[in-house]
Design a protein around this motif. Structure first.
Motif, PDB file in Angstrom:
ATOM      1  N   ILE A 277       1.012  -1.133  -0.006  1.00  0.00           N
ATOM      2  CA  ILE A 277      -0.011   0.009   0.029  1.00  0.00           C
ATOM      3  C   ILE A 277       0.972   1.193   0.099  1.00  0.00           C
ATOM      4  CG2 ILE A 277      -1.866   1.165   1.434  1.00  0.00           C
ATOM      5  CD1 ILE A 277      -2.667  -1.683   0.244  1.00  0.00           C
ATOM      6  N   THR A 278       0.533   2.164  -0.866  1.00  0.00           N
ATOM      7  CA  THR A 278       1.386   3.255  -0.819  1.00  0.00           C
ATOM      8  C   THR A 278       0.422   4.622  -0.791  1.00  0.00           C
ATOM      9  OG1 THR A 278       0.847   3.662  -3.226  1.00  0.00           O
ATOM     10  CG2 THR A 278       2.909   2.338  -2.510  1.00  0.00           C
ATOM     11  N   TYR A 279       1.111   5.858  -0.821  1.00  0.00           N
ATOM     12  CA  TYR A 279       0.545   7.069  -0.495  1.00  0.00           C
ATOM     13  C   TYR A 279      -0.690   7.267  -1.619  1.00  0.00           C
ATOM     14  CZ  TYR A 279       0.004  12.149  -0.090  1.00  0.00           C
ATOM     15  OH  TYR A 279      -0.603  13.258  -0.248  1.00  0.00           O
ATOM     16  N   ILE A 280      -0.344   6.596  -2.860  1.00  0.00           N
ATOM     17  CA  ILE A 280      -1.339   6.670  -3.926  1.00  0.00           C
ATOM     18  C   ILE A 280      -2.500   6.229  -3.593  1.00  0.00           C
ATOM     19  CG2 ILE A 280      -1.651   6.165  -6.238  1.00  0.00           C
ATOM     20  CD1 ILE A 280       1.407   6.226  -6.592  1.00  0.00           C
ATOM     21  N   ASP A 281      -2.391   5.178  -2.905  1.00  0.00           N
ATOM     22  CA  ASP A 281      -3.844   4.432  -2.348  1.00  0.00           C
ATOM     23  C   ASP A 281      -4.545   5.047  -1.310  1.00  0.00           C
ATOM     24  OD1 ASP A 281      -3.390   2.397  -4.375  1.00  0.00           O
ATOM     25  OD2 ASP A 281      -2.165   1.354  -2.988  1.00  0.00           O
ATOM     26  N   PHE A 282      -3.519   5.891  -0.445  1.00  0.00           N
ATOM     27  CA  PHE A 282      -4.039   5.965   1.019  1.00  0.00           C
ATOM     28  C   PHE A 282      -4.622   7.410   1.052  1.00  0.00           C
ATOM     29  CE2 PHE A 282      -3.091   8.150   5.244  1.00  0.00           C
ATOM     30  CZ  PHE A 282      -3.579   7.288   6.024  1.00  0.00           C
ATOM     31  N   GLN A 283      -4.094   8.389   0.008  1.00  0.00           N
ATOM     32  CA  GLN A 283      -4.665   9.734   0.117  1.00  0.00           C
ATOM     33  C   GLN A 283      -5.952   9.950  -0.506  1.00  0.00           C
ATOM     34  OE1 GLN A 283      -2.937  12.421  -2.866  1.00  0.00           O
ATOM     35  NE2 GLN A 283      -3.394  14.168  -1.634  1.00  0.00           N
ATOM     36  N   PRO A 284      -6.347   9.190  -1.448  1.00  0.00           N
ATOM     37  CA  PRO A 284      -7.729   9.446  -1.979  1.00  0.00           C
ATOM     38  C   PRO A 284      -8.757   8.513  -1.160  1.00  0.00           C
ATOM     39  CG  PRO A 284      -6.355   8.493  -3.848  1.00  0.00           C
ATOM     40  CD  PRO A 284      -5.592   8.602  -2.468  1.00  0.00           C
ATOM     41  N   LEU A 285      -8.387   7.530  -0.447  1.00  0.00           N
ATOM     42  CA  LEU A 285      -9.116   7.071   0.532  1.00  0.00           C
ATOM     43  C   LEU A 285      -9.512   7.635   1.788  1.00  0.00           C
ATOM     44  CD1 LEU A 285     -10.682   4.394   1.566  1.00  0.00           C
ATOM     45  CD2 LEU A 285      -8.429   3.956   2.845  1.00  0.00           C
ATOM     46  N   ILE A 286      -8.390   8.425   2.294  1.00  0.00           N
ATOM     47  CA  ILE A 286      -8.517   9.423   3.351  1.00  0.00           C
ATOM     48  C   ILE A 286      -9.326  10.550   3.027  1.00  0.00           C
ATOM     49  CG2 ILE A 286      -7.319  10.837   4.938  1.00  0.00           C
ATOM     50  CD1 ILE A 286      -7.244   7.945   5.639  1.00  0.00           C
ATOM     51  N   ILE A 287      -9.322  11.091   1.772  1.00  0.00           N
ATOM     52  CA  ILE A 287     -10.003  12.316   1.422  1.00  0.00           C
ATOM     53  C   ILE A 287     -11.219  12.123   1.055  1.00  0.00           C
ATOM     54  CG2 ILE A 287      -9.851  14.128  -0.358  1.00  0.00           C
ATOM     55  CD1 ILE A 287      -6.742  14.183  -0.451  1.00  0.00           C
ATOM     56  N   LYS A 288     -11.508  11.025   0.636  1.00  0.00           N
ATOM     57  CA  LYS A 288     -13.182  10.588   0.472  1.00  0.00           C
ATOM     58  C   LYS A 288     -13.753  10.418   1.647  1.00  0.00           C
ATOM     59  CE  LYS A 288     -15.913   7.135  -1.856  1.00  0.00           C
ATOM     60  NZ  LYS A 288     -15.763   5.832  -2.663  1.00  0.00           N
ATOM     61  N   ARG A 289     -13.191   9.652   2.715  1.00  0.00           N
ATOM     62  CA  ARG A 289     -14.096   9.390   4.012  1.00  0.00           C
ATOM     63  C   ARG A 289     -14.171  10.892   4.670  1.00  0.00           C
ATOM     64  NH1 ARG A 289     -16.371   5.515   2.327  1.00  0.00           N
ATOM     65  NH2 ARG A 289     -15.461   3.566   2.222  1.00  0.00           N
ATOM     66  N   THR A 290     -13.089  11.480   4.691  1.00  0.00           N
ATOM     67  CA  THR A 290     -13.178  12.840   5.348  1.00  0.00           C
ATOM     68  C   THR A 290     -14.386  13.723   4.863  1.00  0.00           C
ATOM     69  OG1 THR A 290     -10.897  12.727   5.501  1.00  0.00           O
ATOM     70  CG2 THR A 290     -11.865  14.833   5.812  1.00  0.00           C
ATOM     71  N   ALA A 291     -14.537  13.677   3.602  1.00  0.00           N
ATOM     72  CA  ALA A 291     -15.681  14.440   2.723  1.00  0.00           C
ATOM     73  C   ALA A 291     -16.971  13.837   3.150  1.00  0.00           C
ATOM     74  CB  ALA A 291     -15.460  14.618   1.194  1.00  0.00           C
ATOM     75  N   GLU A 292     -17.046  12.543   3.391  1.00  0.00           N
ATOM     76  CA  GLU A 292     -18.481  11.896   3.732  1.00  0.00           C
ATOM     77  C   GLU A 292     -18.724  12.274   5.005  1.00  0.00           C
ATOM     78  OE1 GLU A 292     -17.665   7.680   2.709  1.00  0.00           O
ATOM     79  OE2 GLU A 292     -17.866   8.123   0.711  1.00  0.00           O
ATOM     80  N   ILE A 293     -17.819  12.038   6.032  1.00  0.00           N
ATOM     81  CA  ILE A 293     -18.216  12.234   7.573  1.00  0.00           C
ATOM     82  C   ILE A 293     -17.921  13.438   8.024  1.00  0.00           C
ATOM     83  CG2 ILE A 293     -18.143   9.642   7.843  1.00  0.00           C
ATOM     84  CD1 ILE A 293     -15.288  10.212   9.279  1.00  0.00           C
ATOM     85  N   GLY A 294     -17.026  14.484   7.331  1.00  0.00           N
ATOM     86  CA  GLY A 294     -16.873  15.626   7.767  1.00  0.00           C
ATOM     87  C   GLY A 294     -15.307  15.753   8.594  1.00  0.00           C
ATOM     88  N   PRO A 295     -14.597  16.581   8.293  1.00  0.00           N
ATOM     89  CA  PRO A 295     -13.220  16.614   8.771  1.00  0.00           C
ATOM     90  C   PRO A 295     -12.983  16.941  10.174  1.00  0.00           C
ATOM     91  CG  PRO A 295     -13.776  18.855   7.760  1.00  0.00           C
ATOM     92  CD  PRO A 295     -14.758  17.814   7.625  1.00  0.00           C
ATOM     93  N   LEU A 296     -14.192  17.536  11.059  1.00  0.00           N
ATOM     94  CA  LEU A 296     -14.064  17.648  12.321  1.00  0.00           C
ATOM     95  C   LEU A 296     -14.232  16.409  13.348  1.00  0.00           C
ATOM     96  CD1 LEU A 296     -15.501  21.264  12.764  1.00  0.00           C
ATOM     97  CD2 LEU A 296     -13.001  20.622  12.859  1.00  0.00           C
ATOM     98  N   SER A 297     -15.054  15.222  12.608  1.00  0.00           N
ATOM     99  CA  SER A 297     -15.200  13.996  13.313  1.00  0.00           C
ATOM    100  C   SER A 297     -13.917  12.962  13.389  1.00  0.00           C
ATOM    101  CB  SER A 297     -16.461  13.450  12.685  1.00  0.00           C
ATOM    102  OG  SER A 297     -16.651  14.053  11.606  1.00  0.00           O
ATOM    103  N   ILE A 298     -12.924  13.349  12.607  1.00  0.00           N
ATOM    104  CA  ILE A 298     -11.730  12.603  12.596  1.00  0.00           C
ATOM    105  C   ILE A 298     -10.759  12.864  13.700  1.00  0.00           C
ATOM    106  CG2 ILE A 298      -9.705  11.541  11.142  1.00  0.00           C
ATOM    107  CD1 ILE A 298     -11.529  11.525   9.054  1.00  0.00           C
ATOM    108  N   ILE A 299     -10.823  11.935  14.664  1.00  0.00           N
ATOM    109  CA  ILE A 299      -9.555  12.415  15.786  1.00  0.00           C
ATOM    110  C   ILE A 299      -8.452  11.761  15.740  1.00  0.00           C
ATOM    111  CG2 ILE A 299      -9.520  12.080  18.243  1.00  0.00           C
ATOM    112  CD1 ILE A 299     -12.392  12.172  18.787  1.00  0.00           C
ATOM    113  N   ALA A 300      -8.589  10.394  15.075  1.00  0.00           N
ATOM    114  CA  ALA A 300      -7.496   9.452  14.968  1.00  0.00           C
ATOM    115  C   ALA A 300      -7.625   8.569  13.975  1.00  0.00           C
ATOM    116  CB  ALA A 300      -7.127   8.628  16.210  1.00  0.00           C
ATOM    117  N   VAL A 301      -6.478   8.496  13.059  1.00  0.00           N
ATOM    118  CA  VAL A 301      -6.611   7.209  11.985  1.00  0.00           C
ATOM    119  C   VAL A 301      -5.609   6.296  12.188  1.00  0.00           C
ATOM    120  CG1 VAL A 301      -5.689   6.968   9.366  1.00  0.00           C
ATOM    121  CG2 VAL A 301      -6.780   9.089  10.267  1.00  0.00           C
ATOM    122  N   VAL A 302      -6.252   5.304  12.311  1.00  0.00           N
ATOM    123  CA  VAL A 302      -5.280   3.718  12.795  1.00  0.00           C
ATOM    124  C   VAL A 302      -5.300   2.925  11.679  1.00  0.00           C
ATOM    125  CG1 VAL A 302      -5.375   1.715  14.113  1.00  0.00           C
ATOM    126  CG2 VAL A 302      -6.452   4.064  15.170  1.00  0.00           C
TER     127      VAL A 302
END
Length: 67
Positions: free
Chosen positions: A2-27
């Motif tokens: 897994i690389t940054y190429i796979d990670f970045q779009p996933l994190i950005i998509k999830r953040t847009a869906e649930i809102g940036p203020l609701s993410i406290i930690a990424v595990v």
């Protein structure tokens, strides 16, 4: 691997869906361990990045070379 190429779009998509203020930690598992991923989570989302080191036997100072 897994690389940054796979990670970045996933994190950005999830953040847009649930809102940036609701993410406290990424595990993630150690397959996501890279400095770019840590920076994206810490500085981009203002969240804690809990990603174990891919090579735990290598000291941190040896991995980063002080950069």
């Amino acid at each position: 691997m897994i690389t940054y190429i796979d990670f970045q779009p996933l994190i950005i998509k999830r953040t847009a869906e649930i809102g940036p203020l609701s993410i406290i930690a990424v595990v993630c598992d150690k397959g996501y361990d890279s400095e770019k991923n840590h920076v994206l989570v810490r500085e981009g989302l203002k969240a804690y990045s809990i990603i174990p080191a891919r090579y735990p036997h290598v000291p941190i100072c040896m991995r980063t070379h002080g950069r």
